[in-house]
Design a protein around this motif. Structure first.
Motif, PDB file in Angstrom:
ATOM      1  N   HIS A   1     -12.738   0.962   0.882  1.00  0.00           N
ATOM      2  CA  HIS A   1     -12.666   2.852   0.587  1.00  0.00           C
ATOM      3  C   HIS A   1     -12.199   2.237  -0.998  1.00  0.00           C
ATOM      4  O   HIS A   1     -12.649   3.238  -1.399  1.00  0.00           O
ATOM      5  CB  HIS A   1     -11.687   3.557   1.523  1.00  0.00           C
ATOM      6  CG  HIS A   1     -12.165   3.726   2.645  1.00  0.00           C
ATOM      7  ND1 HIS A   1     -12.813   3.776   3.093  1.00  0.00           N
ATOM      8  CD2 HIS A   1     -11.117   3.572   4.157  1.00  0.00           C
ATOM      9  CE1 HIS A   1     -13.089   3.833   4.335  1.00  0.00           C
ATOM     10  NE2 HIS A   1     -11.902   2.975   4.988  1.00  0.00           N
TER      11      HIS A   1
ATOM     12  N   GLU B   1       1.250  -1.210   0.013  1.00  0.00           N
ATOM     13  CA  GLU B   1       0.051  -0.345   0.413  1.00  0.00           C
ATOM     14  C   GLU B   1       1.009   1.423   0.310  1.00  0.00           C
ATOM     15  O   GLU B   1       0.563   2.224  -1.105  1.00  0.00           O
ATOM     16  CB  GLU B   1      -1.117  -0.435   1.359  1.00  0.00           C
ATOM     17  CG  GLU B   1      -2.061  -0.977   1.115  1.00  0.00           C
ATOM     18  CD  GLU B   1      -2.007  -2.272   1.500  1.00  0.00           C
ATOM     19  OE1 GLU B   1      -2.958  -3.233   0.313  1.00  0.00           O
ATOM     20  OE2 GLU B   1      -0.700  -2.780   2.003  1.00  0.00           O
TER      21      GLU B   1
ATOM     22  N   GLU C   1      -8.124  -2.554   4.815  1.00  0.00           N
ATOM     23  CA  GLU C   1      -8.243  -1.412   5.378  1.00  0.00           C
ATOM     24  C   GLU C   1      -8.692   0.078   4.911  1.00  0.00           C
ATOM     25  O   GLU C   1      -9.309   0.301   3.995  1.00  0.00           O
ATOM     26  CB  GLU C   1      -7.482  -1.163   6.361  1.00  0.00           C
ATOM     27  CG  GLU C   1      -7.969  -1.414   7.958  1.00  0.00           C
ATOM     28  CD  GLU C   1      -6.379  -0.820   9.015  1.00  0.00           C
ATOM     29  OE1 GLU C   1      -7.255  -0.992  10.094  1.00  0.00           O
ATOM     30  OE2 GLU C   1      -5.636  -1.134   7.926  1.00  0.00           O
ATOM     31  N   VAL C   2      -7.503  -0.112   3.620  1.00  0.00           N
ATOM     32  CA  VAL C   2      -7.609   0.372   2.272  1.00  0.00           C
ATOM     33  C   VAL C   2      -8.680  -0.255   1.884  1.00  0.00           C
ATOM     34  O   VAL C   2      -9.094   0.914   0.693  1.00  0.00           O
ATOM     35  CB  VAL C   2      -6.265   0.269   1.609  1.00  0.00           C
ATOM     36  CG1 VAL C   2      -6.072   1.548   0.499  1.00  0.00           C
ATOM     37  CG2 VAL C   2      -5.192   1.441   2.738  1.00  0.00           C
TER      38      VAL C   2
ATOM     39  N   THR D   1       0.274   4.542  -3.411  1.00  0.00           N
ATOM     40  CA  THR D   1      -0.249   5.260  -3.395  1.00  0.00           C
ATOM     41  C   THR D   1       1.042   6.044  -3.581  1.00  0.00           C
ATOM     42  O   THR D   1       0.795   7.967  -3.379  1.00  0.00           O
ATOM     43  CB  THR D   1       0.182   5.452  -1.233  1.00  0.00           C
ATOM     44  OG1 THR D   1      -0.414   4.512  -0.427  1.00  0.00           O
ATOM     45  CG2 THR D   1      -0.368   6.199  -1.416  1.00  0.00           C
TER      46      THR D   1
ATOM     47  N   PRO E   1      -1.643   0.623   7.217  1.00  0.00           N
ATOM     48  CA  PRO E   1      -2.830   0.772   7.045  1.00  0.00           C
ATOM     49  C   PRO E   1      -2.732  -1.305   6.499  1.00  0.00           C
ATOM     50  O   PRO E   1      -2.044  -0.666   5.549  1.00  0.00           O
ATOM     51  CB  PRO E   1      -3.335   1.420   5.864  1.00  0.00           C
ATOM     52  CG  PRO E   1      -3.022   2.609   6.599  1.00  0.00           C
ATOM     53  CD  PRO E   1      -1.498   1.968   6.278  1.00  0.00           C
TER      54      PRO E   1
END
Length: 257
Positions: A246, A189, A242-243, A193, A238
Motif C-alpha cells: 500500500h 511496522e 501487507e503494509v 507507524t 500486519p
C-alpha cells in the motif's frame, strides 16, 4: 511459556549481525547523513551556491504549502513563496511529480540518517530508540510527505530508502529484544507507524505546544515497549508485505538480492 533467551550472548550476536547489515546496506548505495541533509543523490553534479540556495528555498516552500494546502497547490504559488521565478522552479523540477518526488525522498533520507545513527548505538537499544524518536520529531517540519498523505510514488529510490529504513529499525528491535529492553511482539511496522503519527502536524496549535505533546506521546509509547507487565496486543501484526503493497514498497528489497 517460551524460555527467555540469554540476553548477553544474544545481544552480542545480534550486534554483529546488525553491523554486517549496516555494511551491506552501505554497499547497496545508500546516501550518507550529510547527503540526507541536502537532499542530493550521489549521481547529481554539485550545484553552484546560488542554485543550491534556490533549490532549498523551493523545497522549503513546497513543504510549507503542501502542509497548508495539499500537493495540488499551484507551482506558481510555490515559486512565489520561495522568492524565485517560475522559470527557476521549472529548471530544477520540470513538473509537479518531480517536486513531490524530491520532497518525499528528502523526508525518507532524513529518517534514514536518524535510523543509521541509532543503529550505531545498539549497546543501549532502549536509549537508541528514545533518541531515534526524538531526532525524527526534531525534523518533523521537513517530513511533510508522505505524513500528510499525498500520492504514493512508485520510484526505485523511494523503495530503496523505505527498505533500508525498515531493515535498520528491525536490527534495532532485534538488539532490544535480546537485551530484554523491548517486548517480543513489537514489529518494525509498529515503530515506523508510531513515529509517523508522532510527527504528523497538529492543526491550530502553536509549534511549542505541538512539540510538547509529541514528546509526551513518544515517552508514553516508549514506556509501552518495555516487556515488564506487557499486556497482549489487540490484533495480529500486519506483515511487511501487507503494509508495503500500500505504500509502494512492492519492489525487491536490495538486502534480499
Amino acid at each position: 511459556m517460551t524460555a527467555r533467551r540469554a540476553p548477553a550472548d544474544r545481544a552480542t550476536a545480534d550486534r554483529a549481525t546488525a553491523g554486517q547489515a549496516t555494511a551491506d546496506r552501505a554497499t547497496a548505495g545508500r546516501v550518507s547523513a550529510g547527503q540526507a541533509a541536502t537532499g542530493q543523490a550521489t549521481a547529481e553534479p554539485p550545484l553552484r551556491a546560488d542554485a543550491q540556495r534556490n533549490r532549498e528555498r523551493i523545497l522549503t516552500a513546497a513543504r510549507e504549502l503542501f502542509r497548508e494546502q495539499g500537493t495540488a497547490v499551484a507551482l506558481d504559488d510555490i515559486a512565489r513563496r520561495a522568492g524565485v521565478g517560475a522559470g527557476t522552479l521549472y529548471r530544477r523540477f520540470p513538473d509537479r511529480d518531480a517536486l513531490v518526488r524530491q520532497v518525499i525522498i528528502d523526508g525518507f533520507e532524513i529518517c534514514l540518517a536518524a535510523v543509521e545513527t541509532a543503529h550505531q548505538e545498539l549497546a543501549d537499544p532502549a536509549g537508541a530508540l528514545d533518541r531515534l524518536f526524538r531526532r525524527v520529531i526534531e525534523q518533523r517540519e521537513r517530513l511533510v510527505l508522505p505524513l500528510i498523505g499525498g500520492p504514493v510514488v512508485h520510484d526505485p529510490r523511494v523503495q530503496q530508502l523505505q527498505h533500508a529504513i525498515r531493515d535498520a529499525v528491525e536490527d534495532i528491535l532485534t538488539a532490544g529484544r535480546a537485551a530484554n529492553a523491548v517486548r517480543d511482539d513489537v514489529t518494525a511496522e509498529d515503530l515506523i507507524t508510531a513515529a509517523a503519527m508522532a510527527c504528523r502536524p497538529m492543526p491550530h496549535l502553536p509549534g511549542e505546544v505541538s512539540a510538547a505533546l509529541a514528546a509526551r506521546h513518544v515517552a508514553i509509547y516508549l514506556h509501552g515497549l518495555r516487556p515488564e507487565g506487557a499486556l497482549p496486543l489487540p490484533a495480529s501484526a500486519p506483515t511487511a508485505k501487507e503494509v508495503g503493497r500500500h505504500v509502494a514498497m512492492e519492489g525487491r528489497n536490495p538486502k534480499e538480492s
